[in-house]
Design a protein around this motif. Structure first.
Motif, PDB file in Angstrom:
ATOM      1  N   TRP A  84      34.796  -2.402 -11.198  1.00 39.28           N
ATOM      2  CA  TRP A  84      34.350  -2.206  -9.815  1.00 39.28           C
ATOM      3  C   TRP A  84      33.660  -0.847  -9.599  1.00 39.28           C
ATOM      4  CZ3 TRP A  84      35.938   1.177  -5.822  1.00 39.28           C
ATOM      5  CH2 TRP A  84      35.386   0.863  -4.567  1.00 39.28           C
ATOM      6  N   HIS A 106      29.626   0.599  -8.760  1.00 39.16           N
ATOM      7  CA  HIS A 106      29.165   1.432  -7.643  1.00 39.16           C
ATOM      8  C   HIS A 106      28.581   2.756  -8.136  1.00 39.16           C
ATOM      9  CE1 HIS A 106      30.388  -1.097  -4.247  1.00 39.16           C
ATOM     10  NE2 HIS A 106      31.208  -1.603  -5.155  1.00 39.16           N
ATOM     11  N   TRP A 153      26.472  -5.755 -11.802  1.00 41.67           N
ATOM     12  CA  TRP A 153      27.034  -7.066 -11.464  1.00 41.67           C
ATOM     13  C   TRP A 153      26.226  -8.156 -12.183  1.00 41.67           C
ATOM     14  CZ3 TRP A 153      26.849  -3.377  -7.431  1.00 41.67           C
ATOM     15  CH2 TRP A 153      28.047  -3.151  -6.749  1.00 41.67           C
ATOM     16  N   GLU A 165      34.368  -8.152 -10.902  1.00 44.46           N
ATOM     17  CA  GLU A 165      33.195  -8.482 -10.084  1.00 44.46           C
ATOM     18  C   GLU A 165      31.994  -8.711 -10.996  1.00 44.46           C
ATOM     19  OE1 GLU A 165      32.388  -6.042  -6.693  1.00 44.46           O
ATOM     20  OE2 GLU A 165      34.465  -6.181  -5.990  1.00 44.46           O
ATOM     21  N   TRP A 205      23.955 -13.057  -9.302  1.00 44.99           N
ATOM     22  CA  TRP A 205      23.795 -11.640  -8.976  1.00 44.99           C
ATOM     23  C   TRP A 205      22.412 -11.090  -9.328  1.00 44.99           C
ATOM     24  CZ3 TRP A 205      27.286  -8.822  -6.276  1.00 44.99           C
ATOM     25  CH2 TRP A 205      28.575  -9.327  -6.172  1.00 44.99           C
ATOM     26  N   TRP A 208      20.656  -9.885  -4.556  1.00 44.70           N
ATOM     27  CA  TRP A 208      21.780 -10.786  -4.267  1.00 44.70           C
ATOM     28  C   TRP A 208      22.167 -10.786  -2.788  1.00 44.70           C
ATOM     29  CZ3 TRP A 208      26.093  -8.223  -2.448  1.00 44.70           C
ATOM     30  CH2 TRP A 208      26.235  -6.874  -2.792  1.00 44.70           C
ATOM     31  N   HIS A 257      36.814 -13.035  -7.648  1.00 44.72           N
ATOM     32  CA  HIS A 257      35.857 -12.392  -6.747  1.00 44.72           C
ATOM     33  C   HIS A 257      34.821 -13.403  -6.287  1.00 44.72           C
ATOM     34  CE1 HIS A 257      32.448  -9.473  -5.768  1.00 44.72           C
ATOM     35  NE2 HIS A 257      33.390  -9.298  -4.864  1.00 44.72           N
ATOM     36  N   GLU A 272      31.725 -13.016  -3.924  1.00 42.81           N
ATOM     37  CA  GLU A 272      30.764 -12.370  -3.020  1.00 42.81           C
ATOM     38  C   GLU A 272      29.840 -13.473  -2.508  1.00 42.81           C
ATOM     39  OE1 GLU A 272      30.049  -9.107  -1.687  1.00 42.81           O
ATOM     40  OE2 GLU A 272      28.908 -10.590  -0.548  1.00 42.81           O
ATOM     41  N   LYS A 312      39.298 -11.586  -4.022  1.00 44.94           N
ATOM     42  CA  LYS A 312      38.568 -10.700  -3.111  1.00 44.94           C
ATOM     43  C   LYS A 312      37.297 -11.440  -2.709  1.00 44.94           C
ATOM     44  CE  LYS A 312      36.002  -6.331  -3.243  1.00 44.94           C
ATOM     45  NZ  LYS A 312      35.799  -5.073  -3.984  1.00 44.94           N
ATOM     46  N   VAL A 339      28.649  -9.378   2.329  1.00 47.82           N
ATOM     47  CA  VAL A 339      27.667  -8.301   2.540  1.00 47.82           C
ATOM     48  C   VAL A 339      26.400  -8.864   3.174  1.00 47.82           C
ATOM     49  CG1 VAL A 339      26.197  -6.585   1.429  1.00 47.82           C
ATOM     50  CG2 VAL A 339      28.479  -7.022   0.523  1.00 47.82           C
ATOM     51  N   HIS A 375      36.424  -8.673   2.230  1.00 46.04           N
ATOM     52  CA  HIS A 375      35.524  -7.548   2.517  1.00 46.04           C
ATOM     53  C   HIS A 375      34.430  -8.001   3.473  1.00 46.04           C
ATOM     54  CE1 HIS A 375      36.656  -4.212  -0.390  1.00 46.04           C
ATOM     55  NE2 HIS A 375      37.667  -5.063  -0.334  1.00 46.04           N
ATOM     56  N   GLU A 376      33.900  -7.038   4.219  1.00 46.80           N
ATOM     57  CA  GLU A 376      32.971  -7.345   5.325  1.00 46.80           C
ATOM     58  C   GLU A 376      33.561  -8.462   6.187  1.00 46.80           C
ATOM     59  OE1 GLU A 376      31.730  -7.719   2.016  1.00 46.80           O
ATOM     60  OE2 GLU A 376      31.502  -5.553   1.992  1.00 46.80           O
ATOM     61  N   GLU A 418      38.760  -5.233   4.213  1.00 45.97           N
ATOM     62  CA  GLU A 418      38.045  -3.960   4.300  1.00 45.97           C
ATOM     63  C   GLU A 418      37.805  -3.680   5.786  1.00 45.97           C
ATOM     64  OE1 GLU A 418      34.294  -2.102   1.862  1.00 45.97           O
ATOM     65  OE2 GLU A 418      33.991  -3.939   2.961  1.00 45.97           O
ATOM     66  N   GLU A 433      33.984   3.172  -1.541  1.00 40.38           N
ATOM     67  CA  GLU A 433      32.673   2.921  -2.155  1.00 40.38           C
ATOM     68  C   GLU A 433      31.588   3.833  -1.573  1.00 40.38           C
ATOM     69  OE1 GLU A 433      32.101  -1.215  -1.314  1.00 40.38           O
ATOM     70  OE2 GLU A 433      31.553  -0.869   0.767  1.00 40.38           O
TER      71      GLU A 433
HETATM   72  C1  NOJ Z   1      30.987  -4.790  -0.846  1.00 37.44           C
HETATM   73  C2  NOJ Z   1      32.421  -4.597  -1.147  1.00 37.44           C
HETATM   74  O1  NOJ Z   1      33.038  -3.785  -0.190  1.00 37.44           O
HETATM   75  C3  NOJ Z   1      32.539  -3.991  -2.526  1.00 37.44           C
HETATM   76  O2  NOJ Z   1      33.868  -3.698  -2.811  1.00 37.44           O
HETATM   77  C4  NOJ Z   1      31.961  -4.938  -3.521  1.00 37.44           C
HETATM   78  O3  NOJ Z   1      31.986  -4.339  -4.788  1.00 37.44           O
HETATM   79  C5  NOJ Z   1      30.521  -5.305  -3.169  1.00 37.44           C
HETATM   80  N1  NOJ Z   1      30.427  -5.700  -1.817  1.00 37.44           N
HETATM   81  C6  NOJ Z   1      29.988  -6.429  -4.031  1.00 37.44           C
HETATM   82  O4  NOJ Z   1      30.670  -7.603  -3.741  1.00 37.44           O
END
Ligand code: NOJ
Length: 724
Positions: A335, A339, A345, A376, A382, A386, A421, A423, A451, A455, A505-506, A524, A530
């Motif tokens: 992770w 970042h 990714w 992730e 990705w 993405w 994960h 996303e 998770k 986003v 998250h989001e 989150e 991050e």
């Molecule tokens: C935003 C998330 O807060 C973060 O933790 C994650 O790594 C990225 N999106 C990609 O999913």
């Protein structure tokens, strides 16, 4: 009778104007002529109703007082339904409207009469399957007002009020009835006319990055136009001793409704603002239906807002039965490297989620006792942009260099589990199409937690079916509207069916639903760690602010534990972690989450195994929580008792100022000795210039002792009290 403040703003719903009595209109006109200053002072009584029936209602007020007698809610069933709140006799909420506007400017909340009332006192203690505290006392006085319109179809709406020690909840219930089948809520009239002009900590609503902003602090009268909740306010000298009371506005049990923010309708007056659908409707409902609870938390000290369980108490009990599979725990993951830009990714040379790399993380997790390994970038979709191409994500196809099945087996064999994960880039249609098979696959692989991520810009959530969408069309929705609330609810229920927990998250903000669905473990919904990797950073005041703002809504996956604070990103930029290393350790106690990450790379922990010991020891599940000292945005010290032992843990965090925290250890069991291991800032530590120097000390202490420890600028303290 309550006296309504000047309901003289441009937001006033038109039908209210039409229905005001002539005497009221004269007063309004005079007030307008006299100007805004006079408006603010003028207290305008609600106009005299035309009918004798309504005249009788005008005098009808109902008080509900908290068990400790300190908080009183008064509801007025006059021409305009209204409420007010007092704390120790001091007005906190001045008379404020209640009600909703339905399609066609048709208001429920004006000219209603009481059909029946029901009062109750409730005192029950319930146990959380996991949490910041094991036992929660739900002690409140309740009043239900069963209301009906005085004329016309005599449609019914109930107002329910619960008043706790330090908290109130008010909600609307629309019972099943002939005059109200399916209906559309176009606006909610609930107001919060806050008394005086308290100092306020807030973030603005309807912004691109959803809830991910630094909190601003200013007098309430100077805040933005629309604010996310929780909004936190403090009276008096909030930096000194003569402070309080403290108040937060939020909501509880957000189910099948739009999230509420607060829209300004006066200098310190706000109205509930429900994020609309793209159709303009705010809530699609069918009776029986109910709103979330509109919540006020009130306390003498900032910490009273934190150890206040009103939001949980206003949620329904556990609907899932045995949830022993929803286990709190700590995790590591592929992770932070993503970042930092060191790994990607997407596929390619630097793909992070490879079989080999994941094995390395599994080995590290197994060696140090982590229950989960997040990966992730394991699934296709990705590559390219993405965020814009959310429709390309597959939730069942791993990249070819990621052997999902073998890795899941290897993790189990080593006594840990993969964390899934998903996303979605906010592309709900794409995710919902695959949801069942995606969750089935995770369950098959022994994954117990996923998770999820959404986003996208806050108003950019595509929808392809439902109201106002022609076949083949796509409309965009807010991530705080009823559409997203429904979607998240659906994912939580589908995940629960497969004994999977979620870390969203989001998300839409938390409102205590974890009580009803204990698999909705964390989320989150704020600026997390991050941002310290790729932005200017959160700044040292962020954490001592988060505790009294975002954290009032529920657990947060902040992802603490960055040790390589001097790291340089792949693009040559220095990261901006605004704490010392000891400050990072403190976050494990200060910021509650039942799923708590050790966010840094294994190789960055290796040189600091002595400090890493705290992360290994600290639990993610607590029997008790105490806020020992705090000033919002400046410093906070929290002690929590382990749920699985008699040990206590303490975390203290300061902003950019150094300070010596000096606290009594009287939270420890009297008559017992504890070995206290202190992880503190070295004397020359500083978050900006010398962040990674720390000292570890051991002392024998009892409840009679005090602990005086200096914290460096941006620093912190973490302590384990091991019961002997
Ligand atoms: C935003 C998330 O807060 C973060 O933790 C994650 O790594 C990225 N999106 C990609 O999913």
């Amino acid at each position: 009778m309550l006296v309504l403040g000047p309901i003289l703003d441009s937001q006033t719903e038109p039908s209210l104007w039409k229905r005001l009595h002539p005497s009221m209109m004269v007063r309004l006109l005079l007030a307008v002529v006299a100007g805004v200053a006079v408006l603010a002072l003028a207290l305008v009584t609600v106009g005299t109703p035309d009918t004798a029936q309504a005249a009788a209602a005008l005098a009808e007020t109902y008080d509900v007082t908290s068990p400790d007698g300190r908080t009183t809610v008064t509801v007025d069933v006059g021409r305009q339904l209204a409420y007010a709140v007092r704390y120790d006799g001091r007005p906190i909420v001045e008379p404020s409207r209640l009600g909703v506007v339905l399609a066609g400017s048709d208001t429920l909340g004006i000219e209603m009469e009481v059909l029946d009332t029901e009062r109750a006192t409730h005192d029950e203690t319930w146990t959380q399957p996991w949490g910041e505290v094991a036992e929660v006392r739900d002690h409140h006085n309740a009043l239900t007002l069963q209301l009906a319109e005085t004329a016309g179809e005599r449609r019914r709406m109930n107002v329910e009020i619960r008043v706790f020690d330090g908290g109130i909840g008010v909600r609307y219930v629309w019972p099943e009835q002939d005059g109200l089948g399916t209906f559309e809520i176009m606006d909610e009239l609930t107001e919060f006319r806050i008394a005086d002009d308290p100092t306020t900590w807030f973030i603005r609503a309807y912004e691109e990055n959803r809830y991910e902003y630094l909190y601003e602090r200013m007098p309430l009268s100077r805040t933005g136009h629309v604010l996310h909740t929780p909004v936190t306010m403090g009276y008096g000298d909030v930096d000194g001793d003569a402070s309080g009371p403290y108040v937060a506005v939020h909501e509880a049990a957000l189910v099948d409704y739009a999230a509420m923010s607060l829209r300004r309708v006066g200098p310190t007056a706000f109205q509930a603002d429900l994020a609309p659908w793209s159709t303009g409707v705010r809530v699609y409902a069918e009776a029986p239906h109910r709103s979330p609870w509109r919540v006020l938390l009130i306390g003498d000290e900032p910490g009273d807002l934190v150890t206040n369980y009103t939001v949980l108490n206003l949620n329904e009990p556990n609907a899932l039965g045995d949830v022993s599979w929803a286990e709190p725990g700590k995790y590591i993951g592929i992770w932070w490297s993503l970042h930092l830009g060191e790994e990607t990714w997407g596929s390619g040379d630097r793909h992070g989620a490879t079989t080999e790399n994941t094995r390395r993380y599994i080995d590290f997790a197994a060696e140090h006792g982590f229950s989960g390994v997040l990966v992730e970038g394991w699934n296709t979709g990705w590559d390219g942009n993405w965020i814009e191409n959310g429709n390309l994500f597959s939730f069942t196809n791993p990249y070819p260099d990621y052997d999902f099945e073998a890795l899941a087996g290897y993790a189990r064999q080593r006594g840990t589990r993969l964390i899934g994960h998903h996303e979605t880039s906010g592309n709900v249609p794409n995710y919902e199409r695959q949801l069942a098979s995606a969750l089935d696959l995770m369950a098959e692989r022994g994954v117990r937690a996923i998770k999820t991520g959404y986003v996208n810009f806050g108003m950019n959530y595509p929808r392809t079916t439902g109201p106002g969408v022609a076949p083949g069309d796509t409309v965009m929705e807010y991530n705080t509207g009823q559409f997203m609330v429904r979607h998240l609810q659906h994912t939580v229920e589908e995940a629960a069916r497969r004994q999977i927990s979620l870390n969203i998250h989001e998300p839409v903000k938390a409102t205590g639903l974890r009580r009803t669905y204990p698999n909705l473990m964390t989320r989150e919904g704020a600026r997390g760690q991050e941002y310290n990797a790729w932005s200017e950073g959160n700044g040292p005041g962020h954490v001592p602010t988060l505790v009294f703002t975002r954290m009032l809504s529920g657990p947060m996956d902040f992802t603490p534990g960055i040790f390589d604070i001097d790291a340089v990103r792949d693009d040559g930029r220095q990261i901006n972690v605004p704490t010392t290393l000891a400050g990072q350790l403190a976050l494990y106690v200060v910021l509650y989450s039942p799923l708590q990450m050790a966010a840094d790379l294994p190789e960055n922990y290796e040189p600091h195994m002595d400090a890493f010991q705290f992360i290994k020891d600290v639990p993610a599940d607590w029997a008790d929580t105490r806020v020992l000292e705090a000033r919002i945005g400046r410093f906070v010290t929290i002690a929590r008792q382990d749920r699985a032992s008699d040990d206590w843990y303490l975390g203290a965090k300061t902003d950019g100022q150094s300070r010596t925290m000096d606290i009594a250890l009287d939270f420890l069991d009297a008559g017992r000795t504890y070995t206290a291991t202190l992880y503190r800032d070295a004397d020359d530590a500083h978050w900006e210039t010398n962040a990674t120097v720390y000292a570890i000390e051991t002392r024998e202490v009892t409840a009679a002792d005090r602990l005086a420890v200096p914290l460096a600028p941006g620093g912190g303290l973490a302590v384990r009290f091991e019961a002997q």
